[in-house]
Design a protein around this motif. Structure first.
Motif, PDB file in Angstrom:
ATOM      1  N   HIS A 116      38.786 -14.156  -1.448  1.00 43.41           N
ATOM      2  CA  HIS A 116      39.031 -14.989  -0.269  1.00 43.41           C
ATOM      3  C   HIS A 116      39.763 -14.185   0.818  1.00 43.41           C
ATOM      4  CE1 HIS A 116      39.918 -18.984   1.657  1.00 43.41           C
ATOM      5  NE2 HIS A 116      40.850 -18.232   2.236  1.00 43.41           N
TER       6      HIS A 116
ATOM      7  N   HIS B 196      38.560 -12.487   4.622  1.00 40.60           N
ATOM      8  CA  HIS B 196      39.219 -12.584   5.939  1.00 40.60           C
ATOM      9  C   HIS B 196      39.342 -11.195   6.587  1.00 40.60           C
ATOM     10  CE1 HIS B 196      40.065 -16.791   5.992  1.00 40.60           C
ATOM     11  NE2 HIS B 196      40.940 -16.783   5.005  1.00 40.60           N
TER      12      HIS B 196
ATOM     13  N   TYR C 210      38.324 -27.249   1.671  1.00 42.85           N
ATOM     14  CA  TYR C 210      39.151 -26.337   2.478  1.00 42.85           C
ATOM     15  C   TYR C 210      38.273 -25.513   3.426  1.00 42.85           C
ATOM     16  CZ  TYR C 210      42.783 -23.028   3.768  1.00 42.85           C
ATOM     17  OH  TYR C 210      43.675 -22.264   4.473  1.00 42.85           O
TER      18      TYR C 210
ATOM     19  N   GLU D 238      37.700 -19.919   7.386  1.00 45.32           N
ATOM     20  CA  GLU D 238      37.887 -20.419   6.018  1.00 45.32           C
ATOM     21  C   GLU D 238      36.538 -20.728   5.371  1.00 45.32           C
ATOM     22  OE1 GLU D 238      40.541 -19.888   4.703  1.00 45.32           O
ATOM     23  OE2 GLU D 238      41.906 -19.772   6.396  1.00 45.32           O
TER      24      GLU D 238
HETATM   25 ZN    ZN Z   1      41.842 -18.410   4.054  1.00 45.60          ZN
END
Ligand code: ZN
Length: 264
Positions: free
Chosen positions: A155, A159, A209, A216
């Protein structure tokens, strides 16, 4: 960029840190995600991990003692997304900070009108655009099991990849041969669909989320791509195809392999 320049000017390039065979075997035994890779992919991951250990600094926060096994686990999981893209994609990461548990961050932002907004959040991971990957160790231990689509390292690395063109917006630079307009259309449509489902109280097929922001959405669907691609294909097949091609470095894996190796 500075590191690259320094390396060019001085020839400085830290030697990869040797990884002993027993530690590598233990890591593979503990992580189904890495065991599912082909032998050549595992070998490649081994090489990238050795480079990661050599040129990224590790720090333990709040008294956490870090050992070689912990660093190797983070290194291997961080390098997995760039196996085909190339190690350069992790250039922005200079250091990794591990916390003994979920950590609280305090944000302070000033808006266009000059008002200051402050808040705090409990986080499992965070990627800062000035080169620090912050991770909660217990969450790293959960990553790579493939029983859910949760992987905090992938994750946060997603980013970093997203920010490679200067913004956390869910639109990373694309490898040659990929169509930016198609990517934008597929991701925007899926992001809107997920938000509409949530607005209508429809149970989402992926972690809600992902609906909080385009960056995200990219990070969460990247977790699914590696950990549970089956669920992502069901929920958002066009996004699943885009990510399969992105993480294959722009190659169309379906054409190359007749689907072999698509399980991961
Ligand atoms: Zn994140």
């Amino acid at each position: 960029m500075f590191r690259k320049l320094l390396a060019l000017l001085t020839g400085w390039d830290p030697a990869p840190v040797p990884i002993d065979a027993a530690s590598w075997r233990t890591l593979l035994a503990e992580l189904p995600l890495l065991r599912a890779l082909s032998p050549s992919e595992q070998q490649q991951l081994h090489q990238l991990s050795a480079r990661f250990l050599a040129d990224k600094h590790f720090y333990g926060a709040d008294g956490l003692e870090i050992d070689d096994g912990m660093m190797l686990r983070v290194a291997a999981l961080a390098c997995l997304p760039v196996l085909a893209l190339g190690y350069d994609w992790l250039d922005a990461i200079r250091e990794v900070v591990l916390y003994p548990d979920l950590f609280i961050v305090h944000h302070r932002e000033v808006d266009e009108l000059g008002f200051v907004h402050e808040g705090s959040a409990t986080l499992s991971g965070e990627a800062w655009d000035f080169g620090t990957l912050v991770l909660a160790w217990p969450e790293v231990q959960q990553a790579g099991q493939r029983h859910d689509a949760y992987n905090v390292v992938i994750h946060e690395v997603a980013h970093v990849l997203d920010n490679r063109n200067g913004a956390f917006n869910g639109f990373p630079p694309l490898p040659a041969g990929m169509d930016r307009a198609r990517w934008t259309a597929d991701f925007s449509a899926a992001f809107d669909t997920l938000n509409r489902q949530l607005d209508a109280d429809i149970e989402p097929q992926i972690d809600p989320y992902a609906a909080t922001a385009p960056t995200e959405f990219f990070a969460v669907t990247s977790e699914y791509h590696f950990e549970r691609p089956d669920l992502l294909r069901q929920a958002f097949p066009a996004v699943a195809r885009q990510l399969a091609r992105f993480y294959a470095g722009g190659k169309d894996k379906d054409k190359d392999t007749d689907g072999i190796g698509q399980a991961r």
